[in-house]
Design a protein around this motif. Structure first.
Motif, PDB file in Angstrom:
ATOM      1  N   ILE A  69       1.062  -1.404  -0.083  1.00  0.00           N
ATOM      2  CA  ILE A  69      -0.048   0.110  -0.251  1.00  0.00           C
ATOM      3  C   ILE A  69       0.854   2.015   0.035  1.00  0.00           C
ATOM      4  CG2 ILE A  69      -2.007   1.235   1.502  1.00  0.00           C
ATOM      5  CD1 ILE A  69      -3.067  -1.432   2.183  1.00  0.00           C
ATOM      6  N   ALA A  70       1.938   1.410   0.463  1.00  0.00           N
ATOM      7  CA  ALA A  70       3.098   2.414   0.911  1.00  0.00           C
ATOM      8  C   ALA A  70       2.808   3.741  -0.230  1.00  0.00           C
ATOM      9  CB  ALA A  70       4.101   1.708   1.220  1.00  0.00           C
ATOM     10  N   PRO A  71       3.183   3.074  -1.569  1.00  0.00           N
ATOM     11  CA  PRO A  71       3.653   3.496  -2.300  1.00  0.00           C
ATOM     12  C   PRO A  71       2.633   4.050  -3.134  1.00  0.00           C
ATOM     13  CG  PRO A  71       3.994   1.919  -3.792  1.00  0.00           C
ATOM     14  CD  PRO A  71       3.835   0.973  -1.893  1.00  0.00           C
ATOM     15  N   HIS A  72       0.988   4.533  -2.720  1.00  0.00           N
ATOM     16  CA  HIS A  72      -0.395   4.826  -2.979  1.00  0.00           C
ATOM     17  C   HIS A  72       0.214   5.915  -1.906  1.00  0.00           C
ATOM     18  CE1 HIS A  72      -1.420   1.605  -6.254  1.00  0.00           C
ATOM     19  NE2 HIS A  72      -0.798   1.174  -5.286  1.00  0.00           N
ATOM     20  N   LEU A  73       0.284   5.603  -0.843  1.00  0.00           N
ATOM     21  CA  LEU A  73      -0.026   6.870   0.247  1.00  0.00           C
ATOM     22  C   LEU A  73       0.938   8.124  -0.114  1.00  0.00           C
ATOM     23  CD1 LEU A  73      -0.454   4.153   3.342  1.00  0.00           C
ATOM     24  CD2 LEU A  73      -2.050   5.013   1.526  1.00  0.00           C
ATOM     25  N   ILE A  74       1.788   8.156  -1.312  1.00  0.00           N
ATOM     26  CA  ILE A  74       2.890   8.533  -0.734  1.00  0.00           C
ATOM     27  C   ILE A  74       2.410  10.060  -2.467  1.00  0.00           C
ATOM     28  CG2 ILE A  74       5.035   9.611  -0.469  1.00  0.00           C
ATOM     29  CD1 ILE A  74       6.058   6.810   0.574  1.00  0.00           C
TER      30      ILE A  74
ATOM     31  N   TRP B 107       2.628  14.911   0.272  1.00  0.00           N
ATOM     32  CA  TRP B 107       1.985  14.306   1.578  1.00  0.00           C
ATOM     33  C   TRP B 107       1.818  13.183   1.753  1.00  0.00           C
ATOM     34  CZ3 TRP B 107      -0.099  17.976  -2.155  1.00  0.00           C
ATOM     35  CH2 TRP B 107      -0.245  19.148  -2.471  1.00  0.00           C
ATOM     36  N   SER B 108       1.215  12.698   3.095  1.00  0.00           N
ATOM     37  CA  SER B 108       1.719  10.776   2.712  1.00  0.00           C
ATOM     38  C   SER B 108       0.002  10.661   3.831  1.00  0.00           C
ATOM     39  CB  SER B 108       2.566  10.316   4.067  1.00  0.00           C
ATOM     40  OG  SER B 108       3.036  11.394   5.010  1.00  0.00           O
ATOM     41  N   GLY B 109      -0.511   9.722   3.710  1.00  0.00           N
ATOM     42  CA  GLY B 109      -1.548   9.622   4.208  1.00  0.00           C
ATOM     43  C   GLY B 109      -1.538   7.894   4.374  1.00  0.00           C
ATOM     44  N   HIS B 110      -2.879   7.228   4.849  1.00  0.00           N
ATOM     45  CA  HIS B 110      -3.664   6.626   5.349  1.00  0.00           C
ATOM     46  C   HIS B 110      -4.149   5.495   4.810  1.00  0.00           C
ATOM     47  CE1 HIS B 110      -5.504   7.937   8.726  1.00  0.00           C
ATOM     48  NE2 HIS B 110      -4.537   8.848   8.696  1.00  0.00           N
ATOM     49  N   ALA B 111      -4.445   4.546   4.761  1.00  0.00           N
ATOM     50  CA  ALA B 111      -5.848   3.659   5.057  1.00  0.00           C
ATOM     51  C   ALA B 111      -5.637   1.868   5.337  1.00  0.00           C
ATOM     52  CB  ALA B 111      -5.570   3.717   2.856  1.00  0.00           C
ATOM     53  N   PRO B 112      -6.881   1.663   5.059  1.00  0.00           N
ATOM     54  CA  PRO B 112      -6.862   0.529   5.788  1.00  0.00           C
ATOM     55  C   PRO B 112      -6.739  -0.476   4.912  1.00  0.00           C
ATOM     56  CG  PRO B 112      -8.908   1.910   5.345  1.00  0.00           C
ATOM     57  CD  PRO B 112      -8.130   2.288   4.962  1.00  0.00           C
TER      58      PRO B 112
END
Lengths: 465, 465
Positions: free
Chosen positions: B27-32, B38-43
């Protein structure tokens, strides 16, 4: 009744003596569709002369829950502009060209400005407004926007939608959507102008627009071609566009259409010995002095490749005009032949030939001996497909078949994921069919938008949805 | 919590093992965000591979009232694609080119297809998809539509909006807007596709689109020009367009931008003895073999008329690329210089020179000694106006001034009826400012549309509105 009278009094008061009339003689021309297909009635004709006046009167109507019908040049083809008891608002006095700028290539016109006036104003500063259609001497900017008008230059320049940089519209509650931008790029939120374009006045009254101008073509030329088949037309279109990159219009006319023009319209001549199965009129525009040479070369190689049987390039302005005259009379030439069921369909360009074959078969099935005039904007997949009564049938008998004919021809168009109204709109005349054929999910979205823009349903309430 | 877990279970179940992941590394590459802003988080990351799967998972989220963030190639510049706890939906497995037709000049691509793949597919059938921008190797069709992407060919071919014949989108409740038309003309009701274009995923997830192809240009050439002033750039643009009708791109770069490219980017060279005050890169495309002659003539006459100081036409493909390389590095070349306040503004083309003068004064007022790199799409009035920290100021100190700088530069743009986001969109990063600057009447219309399309506010709920 009292409430209604008091609303009328307030409307009159707001506009002053030049802004309204109840004189039946003065209202009459606004109540009759120009082809005599519809006539209506209206208690009053309102003629606001400023955006503020338009806001005020629409606000008053909203307050009172009084429905309005809006009208531009009264050249619409689907009856949307004809009132049936609503207050009639004409944009005729919103007739200023507010600004014109040769560096921004932009012109701000009010809704009631006639298309030819915009074309002329652009020409006077060495620019061009490329939209062009038969009714351009009467059609107004507001109406052209509200119907997203098409015409003969769509392939190169797009429909009216593509000519709009921004617009101003009075919403149903009298408030103003102020979107008179001259920007070429602006990604700040939903692009609301596109909702008003083609909404047939149901979401608000467009009062002005910023129109995009283009450079004047340095050179233009027109060719007429004789073809055997629609397949040739489609292939020719691509060939000429690739070779010249200068195709500005590509129109086709079938044998019967040309025959009836020669028969029924004075001074129509064609430059070929016999009338071919199909003719194409191709207009080219480009910057180079050798455009005519280029076009002649491209045509010669197309003839050699078997994409056309014959071709003539106009030798002068007079001949160009005579070529266009033939094309422009495709509708009028049908009139002496009786009743016609007319269709403004579009299909993907590749499907034009098969559409025509199947539609011809359907026309003959519904009314054996029916005569088809097919013509129009081949380059956009937009065919005006008109089916005239058989010679051995009465007009009344054929009239009874028209609904069935419409259904059959539209079924063929839809079977190719086509459109039952490529450029004329829905209005009143195609409304029932539109509501029946449009996917319910689309209608639900449109109705939700309509309800949020016009919750009291006062703007052209019988139109479209 | 249970409800949420059961929704996740149902989502996983619907997509099967290849359709989702909870692995933080995956998931990490999709959060940055790619510039690390920006960086984010997703379940969870969901990757539907068909429109039906996309419908099913969005329908499930709707039912459960679970918000989603949608992501294409993760190249967006305003943070809209970065989740903050929402379910993340990537279109990466919606990656089919469903159809391509050289007669209809149309290509149907799913949302996750990368722009260069579309360009290549078009080229393979002798056609062209003209949209072109720096991130084209990663940016996807769905993202390009949802942000109405611009790029370098807007003057001639329009933004992404102008390339779309039709589209398909999953609505917030999981139902489908089926508008994959290949028609050039269709006036049947509100043109809903324009709402989805540029909506930044807030009205639904675009899953596929019918894209318009154009003829490949037979000949292209690129020129670099040395200019003294932005006024010359505007005059030159019009002159060259009138003389050649072949201007496909007209980009400008100021002295500092070019200087930093020469200083900070390997292998950047310019073909002039000294770095001029301004440079223009002009790309021409046309059907004639004599395009280069034509362009050289037009440039010679422009030089003679004093519209430019010097001009060089690329002699070969390598030189063309080196000219474009200079332009493309205008952003990267700033990085070693410290913090920059970046602005993607547009103004009417005629206002570019006065905008630049006033913006320069404002930049210097807010941060004396601040260094301006101005470059971009002069022909559309779209200037990327980047203000780098003064050399004698710390990055942190300047960072504190950035909000004030943004405000000042945007105020100047707005004073010319400009836009604070010409092509990048609003997303998260411009949202507060957008909500503050946009007329309340426009916001009310947009919110009404949003509420009717997405009543539970589950589609990209932190974005735009």
């Amino acid at each position: 009744m009292d409430a209604h009278l008091s609303t009328l009094a307030r409307l009159k008061d707001r506009l002053g003596p030049h802004g309204w009339t109840e004189d039946p003689d003065l209202i009459a021309p606004h109540l009759i569709e120009w082809r005599d297909r519809w006539s209506g009635h209206a208690p009053i004709l309102l003629m606001p002369s400023t955006t503020e006046e338009a806001q005020a009167i629409i606000g008053l109507c909203h307050e009172a829950g009084v429905a309005v019908t809006t009208q531009g040049g009264n050249t619409g083809l689907v009856g949307a502009q004809i009132p049936l008891g609503e207050v009639l608002i004409s944009t005729k006095r919103l007739n200023l060209i507010r600004a014109i700028d040769p560096v921004d290539d932009a012109l701000v016109a009010e809704a009631g400005v006639v298309l030819t006036q915009v074309q002329d104003a652009a020409r006077q500063i060495g620019k061009r407004f490329p939209l062009s259609l038969a009714s351009e001497g009467s059609a107004t900017i507001g109406g052209l926007i509200s119907t997203n008008a098409g015409g003969v230059h769509v392939r190169r320049h797009g429909m009216m939608r593509a000519q709009i940089l921004g617009l101003e519209a009075v919403l149903a509650n009298g408030s103003l959507y102020e979107g008179l931008s001259a920007l070429r790029k602006d990604n700040t939120g939903y692009d609301l102008k596109h909702l008003f374009i083609g909404a047939e006045g149901t979401l608000g009254l467009v009062t002005a627009a910023t129109l995009k101008l283009v450079a004047q073509p340095r050179h233009t030329t027109v060719a007429l071609l004789a073809l055997d088949t629609p397949e040739q037309a489609v292939a020719l279109l691509h060939r000429l566009e690739e070779e010249t990159a200068a195709v500005a219009a590509f129109e086709v006319m079938n044998h019967l259409g040309v025959s009836l023009a020669v028969k029924n319209i004075p001074n129509v001549r064609i430059p070929f010995g016999t009338i071919p199965a199909w003719m194409a009129l191709v207009e080219f525009e480009g910057p180079n002095a050798d455009l005519v040479d280029q076009v002649e070369q491209a045509l010669a190689s197309a003839l050699e490749a078997g994409l056309a049987q014959d071709a003539v390039v106009a030798q002068n302005e007079t001949q160009s005009k005579s070529f266009w005259y033939l094309r422009e009379e495709m509708s009028a030439c049908q009139k002496p032949e009786g009743v016609a069921a007319k269709h403004d369909v579009s299909v993907p360009v590749s499907k034009i030939p098969v559409f025509l074959r199947q539609a011809d078969a359907e026309a003959d099935r519904v009314a054996p001996g029916a005569r088809v005039v097919a013509f129009g904007h081949c380059s956009d997949g937009n065919i005006h497909y008109d089916v005239i009564q058989p010679q051995d049938m009465s007009g009344d008998a054929y009239m009874a078949l028209v609904p069935q004919m419409n259904e059959a021809i539209h079924d063929v168009a839809m079977s190719f994921n086509g459109s039952i109204s490529a450029e004329h709109g829905i209005g009143i005349s195609r409304r029932d069919e539109f509501l029946r054929r449009e996917p319910p999910a689309h209608l639900a979205l449109m109705r939700a938008i309509k309800a949020s823009f016009d919750p009291k349903n006062i703007m052209n309430p019988r139109v479209l949805l």
